[in-house]
Design a protein around this motif. Sequence first.
Motif, PDB file in Angstrom:
ATOM      1  N   PHE A  87      -4.584   4.910   6.392  1.00 55.08           N
ATOM      2  CA  PHE A  87      -3.971   4.266   5.218  1.00 55.08           C
ATOM      3  C   PHE A  87      -4.143   5.142   3.969  1.00 55.08           C
ATOM      4  O   PHE A  87      -3.218   5.282   3.162  1.00 55.08           O
ATOM      5  CB  PHE A  87      -4.601   2.885   5.013  1.00 55.08           C
ATOM      6  CG  PHE A  87      -3.938   2.056   3.949  1.00 55.08           C
ATOM      7  CD1 PHE A  87      -2.678   1.528   4.152  1.00 55.08           C
ATOM      8  CD2 PHE A  87      -4.577   1.812   2.741  1.00 55.08           C
ATOM      9  CE1 PHE A  87      -2.064   0.761   3.167  1.00 55.08           C
ATOM     10  CE2 PHE A  87      -3.969   1.041   1.749  1.00 55.08           C
ATOM     11  CZ  PHE A  87      -2.712   0.515   1.972  1.00 55.08           C
ATOM     12  N   THR A  88      -5.345   5.724   3.839  1.00 57.58           N
ATOM     13  CA  THR A  88      -5.624   6.606   2.691  1.00 57.58           C
ATOM     14  C   THR A  88      -4.716   7.828   2.739  1.00 57.58           C
ATOM     15  O   THR A  88      -4.136   8.237   1.731  1.00 57.58           O
ATOM     16  CB  THR A  88      -7.097   7.061   2.720  1.00 57.58           C
ATOM     17  OG1 THR A  88      -7.918   5.932   2.963  1.00 57.58           O
ATOM     18  CG2 THR A  88      -7.500   7.710   1.413  1.00 57.58           C
ATOM     19  N   GLY A  91      -1.104   6.998   1.799  1.00 59.12           N
ATOM     20  CA  GLY A  91      -0.936   6.845   0.348  1.00 59.12           C
ATOM     21  C   GLY A  91      -0.968   8.182  -0.372  1.00 59.12           C
ATOM     22  O   GLY A  91      -0.305   8.373  -1.379  1.00 59.12           O
ATOM     23  N   ALA A 410      -3.306   4.643  -2.240  1.00 59.75           N
ATOM     24  CA  ALA A 410      -3.824   3.632  -1.313  1.00 59.75           C
ATOM     25  C   ALA A 410      -4.949   2.828  -1.959  1.00 59.75           C
ATOM     26  O   ALA A 410      -5.235   1.705  -1.532  1.00 59.75           O
ATOM     27  CB  ALA A 410      -4.326   4.292  -0.035  1.00 59.75           C
ATOM     28  N   SER A 412      -8.045   3.237  -1.650  1.00 54.23           N
ATOM     29  CA  SER A 412      -9.085   2.956  -0.657  1.00 54.23           C
ATOM     30  C   SER A 412     -10.304   3.825  -0.922  1.00 54.23           C
ATOM     31  O   SER A 412     -10.184   5.040  -1.019  1.00 54.23           O
ATOM     32  CB  SER A 412      -8.549   3.204   0.751  1.00 54.23           C
ATOM     33  OG  SER A 412      -7.832   4.416   0.790  1.00 54.23           O
TER      34      SER A 412
END
Length: 544
Positions: A87-88, A91, A410, A412
């Motif tokens: 996910f990071t 992004g 993201a 994160s």
Amino acid sequence: MTNALRGADIVARSLERLGCRHVFTLSGNHIMSVFDAALETRLDLVHVRHEAAAVHMADAWGRLTGEPGVAMVTGGPGHANAVGALFTALGAESPMVLLSGHAATWELGRGGFQEIRQADMAAPVSKASFTATSAATLGRDIGEAMRIATSGRPGPVHLSLPSDLLEERVESNAIVWPDARAASGVPALAASIADAVLAEIASAARPVIFAGPQLSNVSGRALLARLEAAAKVPAVILESPRGIADATLGAFSDIVQRADLIVLLGKALDFTTRWATGKGFDPKVRVIAIDPEGALVERAAKEMDGRLALGSIADIRSAAETLIVRAAATKTRSDGWLAEARAALDNRPAAWASIAAQTPGRLHPAQVFRALRPYVESDPDTVLICDGGEFAQWGQSMLPVRRRMINGVAGSIGGSLSFAIAARLQEPKAPVFAVLGDGTIGFHISEFETAVRRKLPFVAVLGNDALWNAESQIQLREYGKERMHGCDLTPARYDLVVAALGGHGEHVEKAADLPGAIERALASGKPACINVMIESVAAPVIRL
Ligand SMILES: Cc1ncc(C[n+]2csc(CCOP(=O)(O)OP(=O)(O)O)c2C)c(N)n1
Ligand SMILES: [Mg+2]
């Protein structure tokens, strides 16, 4: 079967052929054949303490070099641990490939060991997510994963490798090796469209360029600076979840509010841009969207509802080059608007130069970063990593650097120690600083053992306020002081943890002690953690 290779050999040799040097990995039953095959190659296995760390390292490698970073994890739980970190990378628009071991094809649907639908699991956090289906074409699959990761808008790609395919032997004449010359498939910006963009810019009074995270590395920033100078249009990268309000951008919100044209250069019209509507924007502002993805150009058209002046699907770096070349032939703008925008970007409250903590034994974040700044500036190649909540945002906005990695769009937290390790693998000499919070360090503190084992020094500057402060600040703001709970931590001695893992630890409670601690940490030649006791203050706000 004299010239036969195992699928695992095809994987390792394909990675080598495609220029991969380091594979960030954590062992597991499904991938031990690839560990074995790596012995016949020059691949360096950097083995880590959590699969997410391997992904974060591949992500950082991709961000810093523009070449795809490669992570390899085992199937089932290893893959599941890795997926969150994609996910990071997504992004950050970072080119990387996750290779996951996978239950054998003959086990599927029969309750195989660690069997799970891995490609489905990784799909929402990847540009592409697929499972190899034959041993002979493993090399082609890896080449395809690398091509997708680097083309258009860069991003993570996942490929699962069933263990039986890795063990299978394939005759050399049946092996399909990767095609290193495969084209990206994203068109260049047509000269006529570049001219139309430049004509729009010429007729605008106050144009700005928003670039996406894919231009946030050294070469991207240099390219954007050349475009800004050629077109005399302020060009910024929106790479923080705070978007236009990121304190790194100073008072740039004031400029955006007055803009009459926004050129999106590979920047998705998303929450970081506030969709170019509302009180931070001129209601008549027009938008140009240049993006490698047709869907994002269409989204911009829909969002802007008649105010999209122009949209084009194009590769961003080559589009910028075309605009630079053709800008030379268009009439030049005066310098006034760009100068105003640059002054806004450089805006920092005067108080930051002297602000100090009110609490004895604690430092204000600004004191920490005033002390750190000369060390960051000591080398133009310094890598600065900012991770976590409130503390790190002070570092982000106070430390000017060319090479920096932040949590990204993201939003994160937790990647910084892994980012620092990957940065040190790439950067032999210049300082690598990771600035992070005490909550954030807990995610991957065990990676200090990886860094010690691999002799990869960096300095983590830890703002310890015994709190998940960013969330605590939300409670304070939204629900009131008496309802703040569930975010407290202890003032733990993370420096002692790092020393116990074989690194260098420093503990600081006074501003005067910080330079000495930084110097000892750098001189130790070890992965180091400076545990700085800080006051819990909110992240810097220059403009909302
Ligand atoms: C993976 C992930 N989990 C949780 C969050 C929410 N979050 C953002 S900042 C933050 C607090 C960070 O605390 P710390 O590292 O101590 O930094 P501080 O804000 O205290 O300076 C949290 C929990 C997030 N953004 N990402
Ligand atoms: Mg904290």
